[in-house]
Write an enzyme that holds these catalytic residues in place. Structure first.
Site, PDB file in Angstrom:
ATOM      1  N   GLU A 296     -41.734  -5.048 -58.156  1.00  0.00           N
ATOM      2  CA  GLU A 296     -41.257  -6.439 -58.099  1.00  0.00           C
ATOM      3  C   GLU A 296     -40.938  -6.822 -59.535  1.00  0.00           C
ATOM      4  O   GLU A 296     -41.833  -6.966 -60.358  1.00  0.00           O
ATOM      5  CB  GLU A 296     -42.326  -7.345 -57.490  1.00  0.00           C
ATOM      6  CG  GLU A 296     -41.781  -8.708 -57.086  1.00  0.00           C
ATOM      7  CD  GLU A 296     -41.947  -9.747 -58.181  1.00  0.00           C
ATOM      8  OE1 GLU A 296     -40.930 -10.014 -58.869  1.00  0.00           O
ATOM      9  OE2 GLU A 296     -43.044 -10.269 -58.352  1.00  0.00           O
TER      10      GLU A 296
ATOM     11  N   CYS B  71     -41.438 -15.350 -61.720  1.00  0.00           N
ATOM     12  CA  CYS B  71     -40.341 -14.427 -61.424  1.00  0.00           C
ATOM     13  C   CYS B  71     -39.294 -15.059 -60.515  1.00  0.00           C
ATOM     14  O   CYS B  71     -38.098 -14.914 -60.739  1.00  0.00           O
ATOM     15  CB  CYS B  71     -40.885 -13.156 -60.783  1.00  0.00           C
ATOM     16  SG  CYS B  71     -41.975 -12.198 -61.844  1.00  0.00           S
TER      17      CYS B  71
END
Length: 477
Positions: free
Chosen positions: A249, A283
């Protein structure tokens, strides 16, 4: 604090330590060991043994142990939240919410484990299988090396621990060297709850050293990493040499598309709340704001006025909304990115100043050709504003990036919303909300350079296991 290996607080084999800095004050608040390669090797060797012990425990007992962990975690909320706030600069209320999220994630994965079924293959589906009874079971992969970033050290640790543990794997957890202490406490609580001491440990040190060493070890069955795209690619290259799976990720430069007909007040709230949290160090936070021309000038003006009222300061103060970046050098990087954007023709509307690790909320008007509007991910409270006219233009601007983690669209026209959601190349699109959105069940992950694989209770257990087919050949002939 020390590393937690084999159920014990442990120094590094050479005694080396690194400092943990409070970014709000710049003061060293603690030290943690800098693990050597020998320390990593030992942790992995123990995890190999611990995985067998943990896997032999019946599932219902495993889940009871993990429920005890959730109870212990809740009892220690204030201790863990205070450490998170001190070492990471995240506002204290956000830290408390993150601790609660860790317990919720564990419980959701435990519930998913109860219905993680094997499959019965079709009976007599082929002439050559007549009379056979075939089915599948799930087996753990083995030892996981899991690398957790600084920005959500407790919530993301849950995603790096819960699915692996409920499926019988063991875990070597490696937190960011910037925010290691909260993760250390989580692992201690897991062992206190009853997870075998060898089955879960926490190794501290620079990721370039401990993470790389673990990823290269053939005894590690898989690697799960959240962090930068550059490091993720390096880990993938290492694991590819021995065909071991990786879950990555990575970065994002997520777009939030705002149309003239949106709920205007809601759109302002989503822009601010989706970006200010954790000082913009998220993120999937929206990092590009693509606003239709009819409301663009008003929106920039009102956003600027709202940001002027944001309270920035000591993150331990419950009234503070915006804390520091995780380190002063991180804030300096954000400052450089702001200057570069201005050099490329961007207009500074407000903010732009840095004081130590604190960066003011910053609004920039930019063209779609600037770096910040395409591939430059800014981990700070920066709001690049981009104007558009047509639906397709907005989609094209959003897709003009090497990233594709999350996205959002604000409009009252659901046909337009679906066209944008379908057209954007990203792992998620939130309609009438910021892309800063993550559920424990959600298959979270991105397109392009935003990663490989998905994390979430609807899919991750499959990725934590091998499927084995077993057949009773001819048993019913």
């Amino acid at each position: 604090m020390k590393m937690f290996i084999d159920g014990r607080w442990t120094d590094s084999s050479d005694g080396a330590v690194s400092s943990v800095i409070n970014p709000a004050t710049g003061v060293c608040v603690d030290t943690v060991p800098e693990a050597t390669e020998q320390d990593v090797d030992r942790a992995i060797a123990l995890a190999v043994e611990g995985q067998k012990e943990w896997n032999d425990i019946p599932l219902h007992e495993k889940l009871s142990i993990l429920e005890r962990y959730c109870v212990l975690l809740t009892e220690n909320t204030e201790k863990i939240a205070s450490i998170m706030c001190e070492e990471g600069g995240k506002p204290i209320e956000q830290c408390r919410t993150e601790v609660a999220a860790n317990a919720a994630i564990f419980r959701i994965y435990c519930a998913a484990a109860y219905t993680f079924y094997g499959k019965s293959l079709p009976y007599n589906a082929e002439p050559r299988s007549q009379g056979d009874v075939a089915f599948t079971i799930h087996e753990p992969l083995g030892v996981f090396a899991n690398i957790v970033p600084f920005n959500y050290p407790v919530e993301l640790a849950a995603h790096k621990l819960a699915p692996m543990l409920v499926t019988g794997n063991s875990v070597v957890l490696m937190p960011s060297s910037k925010t290691p202490r909260s993760a250390l406490l989580l692992v201690e609580l897991l062992v206190r709850a009853g997870v075998p001491a060898k089955a879960v440990c926490c190794v501290t040190g620079a990721g370039s050293k401990v993470g790389s060493r673990a990823a290269a070890d053939p005894r590690v069955a898989a690697v799960s990493f959240t962090g930068s795209t550059r490091v993720g690619i390096n880990l993938a290259e290492t694991c590819a040499k021995s065909l071991r799976p990786v879950s990555l990720e990575l970065g994002g430069n997520d777009a939030l598309v705002i149309f003239d007909d949106c709920d205007y007040a809601l759109a302002l709230d989503e822009v601010i709340n989706g970006r200010i949290g954790n000082a913009g160090q998220t993120c999937c936070a929206s990092k590009r704001f693509i606003v239709q021309r009819g409301i663009y000038d008003r929106f920039v003006r009102d956003l600027t006025a709202r940001l002027a009222k944001i309270k920035m300061g000591d993150p331990s103060d419950p009234s503070v909304e915006l804390g520091p970046c995780v380190r002063e050098d991180s804030a300096a990087d954000v400052e450089k990115q702001i200057r570069l954007t201005i050099e490329q023709g961007g207009k500074l509307v407000c903010g732009g100043k840095r004081t130590n690790a604190f960066v003011e909320p910053t609004v920039l008007e930019v063209s779609p050709e600037t770096d910040i509007a395409r591939d430059m991910e800014v981990f700070g409270p920066v709001f690049p504003m981009i104007v558009f006219d047509t639906v397709q233009e907005a989609i094209d601007i959003a897709n003009n990036s090497c990233y594709g983690l999350s996205s959002g669209v604000m409009t009252s026209d659901m046909r337009v919303a679906m066209k944008v959601a379908n057209g954007i190349h990203a792992g998620a699109c939130i309609i009438n909300g910021s892309g800063n959105y993550r559920l424990a069940h959600q298959p979270f992950g991105g397109y392009k350079l935003s990663g490989v694989g998905r994390e979430g209770a609807v899919c991750t257990l499959e990725e934590m296991t091998q499927q084995k087919m077993i057949s009773f050949k001819g048993i019913l002939n």
